[in-house]
Design a protein around this motif. Structure first.
Motif, PDB file in Angstrom:
ATOM      1  N   SER A   1       7.373  -0.335   9.746  1.00 46.36           N
ATOM      2  CA  SER A   1       7.568  -1.537   8.951  1.00 46.36           C
ATOM      3  C   SER A   1       8.798  -1.577   8.075  1.00 46.36           C
ATOM      4  N   GLY A   2       9.702  -0.579   8.091  1.00 47.74           N
ATOM      5  CA  GLY A   2      10.914  -0.745   7.287  1.00 47.74           C
ATOM      6  C   GLY A   2      11.550   0.493   6.732  1.00 47.74           C
ATOM      7  N   ASP A   3      11.184   1.019   5.605  1.00 49.21           N
ATOM      8  CA  ASP A   3      11.838   2.211   5.084  1.00 49.21           C
ATOM      9  C   ASP A   3      10.983   3.437   5.315  1.00 49.21           C
ATOM     10  N   SER A   4      11.641   4.572   5.344  1.00 49.22           N
ATOM     11  CA  SER A   4      10.951   5.799   5.704  1.00 49.22           C
ATOM     12  C   SER A   4       9.806   6.107   4.767  1.00 49.22           C
ATOM     13  N   GLY A   5       8.705   6.533   5.356  1.00 52.10           N
ATOM     14  CA  GLY A   5       7.564   6.893   4.528  1.00 52.10           C
ATOM     15  C   GLY A   5       7.163   8.321   4.790  1.00 52.10           C
ATOM     16  N   TYR A   6       8.139   9.185   5.127  1.00 50.20           N
ATOM     17  CA  TYR A   6       7.767  10.511   5.557  1.00 50.20           C
ATOM     18  C   TYR A   6       7.235  11.388   4.448  1.00 50.20           C
ATOM     19  N   PHE A   7       7.540  11.061   3.211  1.00 50.49           N
ATOM     20  CA  PHE A   7       7.039  11.933   2.153  1.00 50.49           C
ATOM     21  C   PHE A   7       5.709  11.407   1.665  1.00 50.49           C
ATOM     22  N   GLY A   8       4.825  12.312   1.344  1.00 53.01           N
ATOM     23  CA  GLY A   8       3.522  11.918   0.841  1.00 53.01           C
ATOM     24  C   GLY A   8       3.383  12.330  -0.599  1.00 53.01           C
ATOM     25  N   VAL A   9       2.189  12.212  -1.159  1.00 53.39           N
ATOM     26  CA  VAL A   9       1.960  12.651  -2.524  1.00 53.39           C
ATOM     27  C   VAL A   9       1.783  14.153  -2.524  1.00 53.39           C
ATOM     28  N   SER A  10       2.673  14.848  -3.195  1.00 50.95           N
ATOM     29  CA  SER A  10       2.631  16.298  -3.193  1.00 50.95           C
ATOM     30  C   SER A  10       1.459  16.807  -4.014  1.00 50.95           C
ATOM     31  N   SER A  11       0.847  17.865  -3.510  1.00 51.21           N
ATOM     32  CA  SER A  11      -0.181  18.501  -4.319  1.00 51.21           C
ATOM     33  C   SER A  11       0.503  19.237  -5.457  1.00 51.21           C
ATOM     34  N   ASP A  12      -0.228  19.513  -6.499  1.00 54.20           N
ATOM     35  CA  ASP A  12       0.361  20.158  -7.666  1.00 54.20           C
ATOM     36  C   ASP A  12       0.531  21.641  -7.379  1.00 54.20           C
ATOM     37  N   SER A  13       1.466  21.932  -6.498  1.00 59.50           N
ATOM     38  CA  SER A  13       1.606  23.287  -5.990  1.00 59.50           C
ATOM     39  C   SER A  13       2.017  24.281  -7.061  1.00 59.50           C
ATOM     40  N   ASP A  14       2.814  23.838  -8.001  1.00 57.08           N
ATOM     41  CA  ASP A  14       3.261  24.766  -9.020  1.00 57.08           C
ATOM     42  C   ASP A  14       2.117  25.226  -9.910  1.00 57.08           C
ATOM     43  N   LYS A  15       0.995  24.528  -9.805  1.00 53.79           N
ATOM     44  CA  LYS A  15      -0.166  24.929 -10.595  1.00 53.79           C
ATOM     45  C   LYS A  15      -1.186  25.670  -9.731  1.00 53.79           C
TER      46      LYS A  15
ATOM     47  N   ARG B   1       0.835  -1.210   0.000  1.00 52.24           N
ATOM     48  CA  ARG B   1       0.000   0.000   0.000  1.00 52.24           C
ATOM     49  C   ARG B   1       0.866   1.255   0.000  1.00 52.24           C
ATOM     50  N   SER B   2       1.907   1.235   0.803  1.00 47.96           N
ATOM     51  CA  SER B   2       2.797   2.392   0.899  1.00 47.96           C
ATOM     52  C   SER B   2       3.464   2.688  -0.436  1.00 47.96           C
ATOM     53  N   ARG B   3       3.956   1.662  -1.087  1.00 51.97           N
ATOM     54  CA  ARG B   3       4.680   1.900  -2.336  1.00 51.97           C
ATOM     55  C   ARG B   3       3.748   2.287  -3.481  1.00 51.97           C
ATOM     56  N   LYS B   4       2.528   1.853  -3.402  1.00 44.81           N
ATOM     57  CA  LYS B   4       1.561   2.312  -4.408  1.00 44.81           C
ATOM     58  C   LYS B   4       1.323   3.812  -4.251  1.00 44.81           C
ATOM     59  N   SER B   5       1.236   4.279  -3.011  1.00 45.20           N
ATOM     60  CA  SER B   5       1.023   5.710  -2.798  1.00 45.20           C
ATOM     61  C   SER B   5       2.273   6.501  -3.187  1.00 45.20           C
ATOM     62  N   LYS B   6       3.440   5.939  -2.926  1.00 42.17           N
ATOM     63  CA  LYS B   6       4.676   6.612  -3.333  1.00 42.17           C
ATOM     64  C   LYS B   6       4.745   6.720  -4.855  1.00 42.17           C
ATOM     65  N   GLN B   7       4.261   5.703  -5.530  1.00 39.78           N
ATOM     66  CA  GLN B   7       4.250   5.725  -6.991  1.00 39.78           C
ATOM     67  C   GLN B   7       3.444   6.924  -7.487  1.00 39.78           C
ATOM     68  N   GLN B   8       2.308   7.192  -6.850  1.00 39.79           N
ATOM     69  CA  GLN B   8       1.494   8.331  -7.234  1.00 39.79           C
ATOM     70  C   GLN B   8       2.197   9.644  -6.910  1.00 39.79           C
ATOM     71  N   TRP B   9       2.906   9.657  -5.779  1.00 39.77           N
ATOM     72  CA  TRP B   9       3.671  10.855  -5.407  1.00 39.77           C
ATOM     73  C   TRP B   9       4.681  11.201  -6.490  1.00 39.77           C
ATOM     74  N   PHE B  10       5.365  10.199  -6.970  1.00 40.75           N
ATOM     75  CA  PHE B  10       6.355  10.421  -8.018  1.00 40.75           C
ATOM     76  C   PHE B  10       5.701  10.950  -9.294  1.00 40.75           C
ATOM     77  N   LYS B  11       4.586  10.385  -9.636  1.00 44.79           N
ATOM     78  CA  LYS B  11       3.902  10.791 -10.870  1.00 44.79           C
ATOM     79  C   LYS B  11       3.541  12.271 -10.823  1.00 44.79           C
ATOM     80  N   VAL B  12       2.984  12.695  -9.709  1.00 42.23           N
ATOM     81  CA  VAL B  12       2.589  14.099  -9.560  1.00 42.23           C
ATOM     82  C   VAL B  12       3.807  15.007  -9.596  1.00 42.23           C
ATOM     83  N   ASN B  13       4.839  14.639  -8.866  1.00 42.69           N
ATOM     84  CA  ASN B  13       5.998  15.523  -8.766  1.00 42.69           C
ATOM     85  C   ASN B  13       6.852  15.533 -10.033  1.00 42.69           C
TER      86      ASN B  13
END
Length: 436
Positions: free
Chosen positions: A398-412, A87-99
């Motif tokens: 559970s293992g690796d840091s999950g401190y970053f979330g999916v960033s909002s599209d702030s530049d927009k 679940r965590s890595r799926k959300s990180k995947q979305q974070w990357f896509k947005v950023n």
């Protein structure tokens, strides 16, 4: 492009280091491409955990499942760990896509080319005289398209922006004290706790000495009048081993053109090494391979059978040994490609101040490397958080840091927010990132 990336992978493999029993590291790498490269086996998003230069878990955008890469990770960690990690890595995947979209817009880039965003973080510990593993240094770095973008200076608790495009992010993240406290705490404590735990889980694998299997074979050289004679030992532990190629009774040296890969890690905590030399196809001397593995008392002299490869090979499948080698290289290539997309900038790895964090050979690169002029690190991870987290909510670990979330599209100018979800590493906290 494909050939270039393949050669880069081989180059990365050639820079690896053997395991240091006094130093251990735990590193997590996340790599994303801005669009599907449409190459079989290459993924838009890849994430993995690496313990002492060995991949211990893996996730990609195609399988969408976090999976163990060692038997002891599979046996010692409960299904819930892998479910949360997925679940965590799926959300990180979305974070990357947005950023990635934000960065492309910020830098006035188009989708004509593939862009790479990567993040690497982790910790290294050193065994002291009392046998305890103590914190040595931490790593939390981002890069984009092979260039360093942002890194955390653990000693000063500030973010470092080596490029102008990252200054906006640095200012925001430096203003969020909770983020700096969290990052420092994760590197120095939580990551170290998981490093010690994982080392304990894999302790038996590391302590069991294993003798090598030895193969002697020849393959074609560039010139049809020559062949490359190979002496390969694999499946041994610990990594220290002596290999000598002999012509009749004389040991050949570098002056004779002998080359060695050095000891390289396999996925099962054993090692492999190959020494080779170019000889004339018409040479009738007796060639042999002399191998000594002192830890197991293994010693053997294996004589080459003189079998020569076809100078004009047809499309038939290669011999079993060569096939295994090629398959291994291909597997490394597929796993490691994403990090190596950074080939465009010629940066493929990082080395901390003291050559710690040995993320080398067996690391899948869509999966990774580069040199960082600041903080003593060099980057291979290219991932950039663009917005500071608004808050930290403690969750299960559970293992690796999950401190970053999916960033909002702030530049927009968007005011939307989304969460990172449960972490798949050593932290399960959820963070929200505010818009600009």
């Amino acid at each position: 492009m494909f050939l270039t990336v393949f050669l880069v992978v081989l180059c990365v493999l050639a820079t690896g280091e053997t395991e240091n029993s006094d130093r251990h590291s735990l590193t997590y790498i996340y790599t994303a491409l801005s669009k599907d490269p449409k190459i079989p086996g290459i993924h838009e998003f890849t994430a993995m955990g690496i313990l002492d230069s060995r991949v211990i878990d893996y996730f990609d955008s195609t399988t969408q499942v976090k999976t163990p890469k060692t038997h002891w990770m599979r046996e010692r960690l409960e299904p819930e760990y892998w479910e949360k990690g997925t679940r965590s890595r799926k959300s990180k995947q979305q974070w990357f896509k947005v950023n990635l979209d934000i960065l492309k817009e910020r830098m006035n880039q188009t989708d004509d080319d593939i862009h790479v965003l990567q993040w690497r973080h982790g910790c290294e510990g050193v065994k002291k005289g009392n046998g305890l593993l103590e914190y040595s240094q931490g790593l939390d770095m981002y890069s984009y398209d092979g260039d360093d973008f942002l890194s955390f200076d653990d000693s000063s608790s500030v973010w470092v922006a080596p490029v102008k495009a990252a200054e906006q992010t640095k200012r925001k993240w430096d203003e969020v004290q909770v983020l700096k406290d969290y990052t420092k705490g994760y590197l120095e404590k939580e990551c170290m706790d998981w490093l010690r735990k994982f080392l304990k889980y894999g302790e038996n694998d590391r302590r069991t000495s294993k003798p090598p299997e030895v193969y002697v074979f020849a393959n074609n050289a560039r010139s049809k009048t020559n062949v490359v004679l190979n002496c390969m030992a694999t499946g041994f532990y610990p990594p220290e081993i002596d290999i000598h190629i002999k012509r009749n009774s004389r040991i050949l040296t570098e002056d004779d053109g002998v080359m060695s890969t050095g000891s390289r890690p396999n996925e099962d905590y054993t090692y492999q090494r190959r020494d080779s030399v170019v000889i004339l196809r018409t040479d009738v001397a007796m060639y042999s391979c002399y191998v000594v593995h002192h830890s197991t008392g293994f010693e053997i002299t294996k004589v080459w059978d003189g079998k020569l490869p076809n100078p004009n090979p047809d499309p038939d499948p290669p011999g079993p040994v060569i096939f295994i080698i090629l398959a291994a290289v291909l597997a490394l290539f597929v796993l490691g490609f994403v990090l190596l997309v950074l080939y465009k900038k010629g940066k493929f790895g990082f080395r901390p101040k003291t050559a710690l964090f040995n993320v080398t050979d067996d690391i899948p690169l869509n999966t990774d490397k580069a040199s960082h002029p600041g903080n003593g690190f060099s980057t291979v991870y290219d991932r950039v958080p663009l917005e500071p987290p608004k808050e930290v909510k403690e969750g299960s670990h559970s293992g690796d840091s999950g401190y970053f979330g999916v960033s909002s599209d702030s530049d927009k100018g968007s005011n939307s927010r989304s969460n990172s979800g449960v972490s798949d590493g050593s932290d399960g906290s959820v963070r929200e990132k505010k818009s600009v």
